[in-house]
Motif scaffolding. Structure first.
Motif, PDB file in Angstrom:
ATOM      1  N   ARG A   1       0.856  -1.195   0.000  1.00 35.44           N
ATOM      2  CA  ARG A   1       0.000   0.000   0.000  1.00 35.44           C
ATOM      3  C   ARG A   1       0.886   1.236   0.000  1.00 35.44           C
ATOM      4  N   ARG A   2       1.202   1.763  -1.196  1.00 35.29           N
ATOM      5  CA  ARG A   2       2.201   2.807  -1.316  1.00 35.29           C
ATOM      6  C   ARG A   2       1.899   3.745  -2.472  1.00 35.29           C
ATOM      7  N   VAL A   3       2.619   4.887  -2.509  1.00 32.75           N
ATOM      8  CA  VAL A   3       2.630   5.793  -3.649  1.00 32.75           C
ATOM      9  C   VAL A   3       4.090   6.046  -3.999  1.00 32.75           C
ATOM     10  N   GLU A   4       4.470   5.680  -5.190  1.00 33.64           N
ATOM     11  CA  GLU A   4       5.858   5.858  -5.633  1.00 33.64           C
ATOM     12  C   GLU A   4       6.025   7.238  -6.256  1.00 33.64           C
ATOM     13  N   PHE A   5       7.160   7.849  -5.995  1.00 29.42           N
ATOM     14  CA  PHE A   5       7.495   9.182  -6.487  1.00 29.42           C
ATOM     15  C   PHE A   5       8.630   9.055  -7.481  1.00 29.42           C
ATOM     16  N   THR A   6       8.451   9.644  -8.644  1.00 28.65           N
ATOM     17  CA  THR A   6       9.536   9.674  -9.634  1.00 28.65           C
ATOM     18  C   THR A   6       9.809  11.122  -9.981  1.00 28.65           C
ATOM     19  N   LEU A   7      10.966  11.606  -9.735  1.00 28.01           N
ATOM     20  CA  LEU A   7      11.324  13.017  -9.939  1.00 28.01           C
ATOM     21  C   LEU A   7      12.169  13.109 -11.206  1.00 28.01           C
ATOM     22  N   TYR A   8      11.824  14.110 -12.086  1.00 30.67           N
ATOM     23  CA  TYR A   8      12.614  14.272 -13.316  1.00 30.67           C
ATOM     24  C   TYR A   8      12.507  15.718 -13.776  1.00 30.67           C
TER      25      TYR A   8
END
Length: 462
Positions: free
Chosen positions: A455-462
């Motif tokens: 149960r998560r939210v992944e963060f991808t920064l670019y």
């Protein structure tokens, strides 16, 4: 007797032929209109008429046999007459008649001694004048526009002047009244007949008239206790008086006028509607011309031949090649080379993102962010706003529950994170939020710890 019948038949044929000939000469086509506007009053009709007739006269009566007569052999003689009539209603009129002629009979009834005292009699009818009521029948016709005949009944009262002459069994003649003077008596005429419309205002008439005399003196011989009667069967012509354009009231069919009135109203309404339609067509044509002028004006103002977004009317640089950016006058803008800006994600930036991921918590089964996650998410929002960085959010759930609910929950949680950082200054156009449900687990869903990690939210920064 047979000779008298032959003469009578010849007489009727001659009168009938003359009437038909007159009708064909006067108006054989009978094409004049019989129309009168309903409720127009008597002045719209011909209500006066005169008639002439001729026929056969006899003491014979349809109400009794010859054996009951004073003279048992009634002979046929000729009679003639005329009348003038005032039609008051379509079915009712008053007419004054005059009648003249002769009557003759043979073989008087026997007297008390069983002998016939008279061989024959001849009565001259000097005149018979009467005033009668005339009832016209069947002049209202729902089958035909114009009727061809009208039956009628007439009855009245009058006075007659006549002179009987008797011939004795010995062959001598004698007057019934001394001195040969005439007798005046009252009588009641009753007629039935039919009139045929052979021309406009001209009718052929066939009738039978039975006259009841107020005495037993008509044949000069008193036998029994009955008053005398005599018959008058005749053929004649009736002529309507007045303007030829007006129909005769007695032969007029009001149903035909009602029909013509109805058809006339329909035609008037149709003509009025057609006038209105024509008027609207003219208005429509004027509007179409106005629309055409307006369209031409709009086309002149909005036409952009080179497709640069500036109408030809204001384009100072026509025929600009496609894809070239222009200014408000349609002329190409100077080419500006974009300044490339390289965005560098530092370790410190990654640390802010990792802290936001590690501290992110939601209420169980909901998309509401836990307050303990606010601080790290605020630092993430400031980083995104300051450095103009892009962020992709990917929401996931464990395998508990239906796939549809998990997919929706993952999307809602990713959107919740996006809305939080946007509310703290981040650019929403630079943040992408997606939900993938129970896909891509990072731990086993069979254990509590594994489900928590999933149960998560992944963060991808670019």
């Amino acid at each position: 007797m047979n000779l008298n019948f032959k003469k009578a038949a010849l007489f009727v044929a001659v009168v009938f032929s003359a009437a038909v000939s007159f009708a064909q000469t006067a108006d054989s086509s009978n094409v004049k209109s019989d129309y009168v506007r309903p409720f127009s009053g008597g002045s719209a009709y011909r209500t006066w008429s005169i008639g002439v007739n001729a026929g056969l006269m006899s003491t014979f009566s349809v109400l009794s046999s010859n054996s009951k007569l004073d003279f048992t052999v009634p002979n046929i003689q000729y009679g003639y007459g005329g009348y003038i009539k005032k039609q008051i209603l379509p079915g009712f009129g008053i007419q004054a008649d005059v009648l003249m002629g002769k009557m003759n009979g043979d073989n008087a009834q026997p007297d008390a001694l069983g002998k016939s005292p008279f061989k024959s009699f001849t009565t001259t009818l000097n005149y018979a004048g009467s005033l009668s009521a005339n009832f016209t029948l069947a002049n209202v016709n729902w089958q035909f526009i114009k009727g061809s005949m009208q039956p009628y009944i007439t009855s009245g009262i009058g006075t007659m002047n006549y002179k009987p002459v008797l011939t004795t069994a010995a062959g001598t003649t004698m007057y019934f009244k001394s001195g040969g003077s005439a007798i005046n008596e009252l009588y009641i005429p009753v007629s039935v007949g039919i009139k045929f419309n052979i021309s406009t205002g001209v009718n052929l008439e066939l009738a039978y008239q039975l006259n009841f005399v107020y005495s037993d003196n008509l044949d000069g011989y008193h036998y029994g206790n009955n008053n005398d009667k005599f018959s008058y069967g005749h053929i004649g012509l009736e002529f309507a008086i007045g303007k030829r354009a007006r129909p005769q009231l007695a032969s007029h069919n009001p149903v035909a006028s009602m029909r013509m009135e109805y058809l006339g109203e329909i035609k008037n309404a149709k003509d009025a509607m057609q006038v209105q339609i024509d008027s609207e067509k003219v208005k429509n044509q004027a509007l179409q011309q106005q629309v055409a002028v307006a369209n031409a004006t709009i086309a002149k103002v909005t036409t952009d031949s080179d497709g640069d977004g500036v109408p030809d009317l204001y384009d100072k640089c026509p025929n600009t090649p496609a894809g070239i950016k222009v200014d408000g006058s349609g002329c190409p803008l100077p080419e500006v080379k974009p300044v490339e800006q390289q965005i560098i994600v530092t370790e410190a930036d990654k640390k802010v993102v990792n802290e936001a991921v590690q501290n992110l918590e939601f209420e169980t089964g909901r998309a509401s962010i836990s307050p303990r996650s606010y601080e790290s998410l605020q630092r993430l929002a400031k980083l995104l706003a300051d450095k103009k960085l892009h962020l992709k959010l990917a929401g996931y759930t464990d395998a508990t529950g239906s796939a549809a609910l998990n997919l929706q929950l993952s999307r809602d949680r990713a959107e919740a994170v996006k809305m939080f950082v946007v509310s703290r200054g981040a650019d929403p156009a630079m943040i992408q939020a997606e939900g993938y449900g129970k896909a891509n687990p990072i731990a086993s869903n069979k254990t509590k710890e594994g489900r928590k990690l999933n149960r998560r939210v992944e963060f991808t920064l670019y």
